[in-house]
Scaffold this motif. Structure first.
Motif, PDB file in Angstrom:
ATOM      1  N   PHE A 145      -7.830   4.605  17.878  1.00 27.92           N
ATOM      2  CA  PHE A 145      -7.099   3.502  17.266  1.00 27.92           C
ATOM      3  C   PHE A 145      -7.548   2.183  17.873  1.00 27.92           C
ATOM      4  O   PHE A 145      -7.790   2.105  19.075  1.00 27.92           O
TER       5      PHE A 145
ATOM      6  N   ASN B 239      -5.727  -1.342  17.998  1.00 27.94           N
ATOM      7  CA  ASN B 239      -4.447  -1.990  17.713  1.00 27.94           C
ATOM      8  C   ASN B 239      -4.460  -3.435  18.185  1.00 27.94           C
ATOM      9  O   ASN B 239      -5.261  -3.811  19.037  1.00 27.94           O
TER      10      ASN B 239
ATOM     11  N   ARG C 102      -3.092  -2.948  13.217  1.00 24.84           N
ATOM     12  CA  ARG C 102      -4.266  -2.176  13.619  1.00 24.84           C
ATOM     13  C   ARG C 102      -5.380  -2.384  12.607  1.00 24.84           C
ATOM     14  O   ARG C 102      -5.168  -2.932  11.527  1.00 24.84           O
TER      15      ARG C 102
END
Length: 190
Positions: free
Chosen positions: A34, A36, A50
């Protein structure tokens, strides 16, 4: 090489600096990575978001962690703040200008671990057509065999950037001049 560009922030290819080091691809297909961000909203709360698409690779050897390297490519068009109209504005010329700058990139220039788990990654981050040197405080979360016969290692990192440093000068108020970036990656050994 394009999956989704994030805050540009870690994809592509990494050059191995040691024969015993292993190359890893960031597991974006399995949703184990991820990119973010969060920014203050008027100084009263945080706006979280994100980048949904990015790619990346890194090179890592637990015996020589300071010889590691990482490269990330983020699809800025994939920004997602959980609000369609706001995301449309963020993709426009006031902010990311994704039609002109569809990608953001990060490529490490040095990695320095202070112990087995904690360190700092320094590198070139390009966003909105501007390249600056930034550093992420990083933590190794773990490594080992997975249930499918592969081998994985995971890291997380955090940094803060000033929007004006990247030519993004839309006035969001004095509490919202900087964006916190978080990188959470799990790599699969090639």
């Amino acid at each position: 090489m394009k999956k989704f560009l994030i805050a540009g922030l870690l994809a592509a290819c990494v050059t191995s600096t040691t024969a015993s080091a292993a190359d890893y691809v960031i597991d974006t297909k399995g949703a184990h990575a991820f990119v973010n961000f969060k920014i203050k909203h008027l100084g009263y709360s945080w706006l979280h978001g994100r980048f949904n698409q990015f790619d990346g690779e890194f090179n890592y050897d637990a015996k020589k962690p300071n010889e590691s390297a990482i490269k990330l490519v983020i699809d800025t068009r994939s920004i997602d703040s959980n609000h369609a109209e706001r995301d449309k504005h963020l993709r426009g010329s006031d902010f990311l200008n994704v039609s002109k700058y569809p990608k953001a990139t990060f490529e490490s220039t040095s990695i320095s671990f202070s112990d087995e788990a904690n360190g700092k990654v320094t590198g070139k981050f390009t966003l909105h057509g501007v390249t600056k040197t930034i550093a992420f405080d990083i933590q190794k979360l773990g490594e080992g065999s997975d249930p499918w016969g592969g081998y994985r290692v995971g890291f997380e990192g955090a940094t803060k950037i000033k929007l004006a440093d990247y030519g993004i000068d839309y006035d969001l108020g004095p509490a919202s001049t900087h964006v916190n970036l978080g990188l959470h990656i799990e790599g699969i050994r090639k």
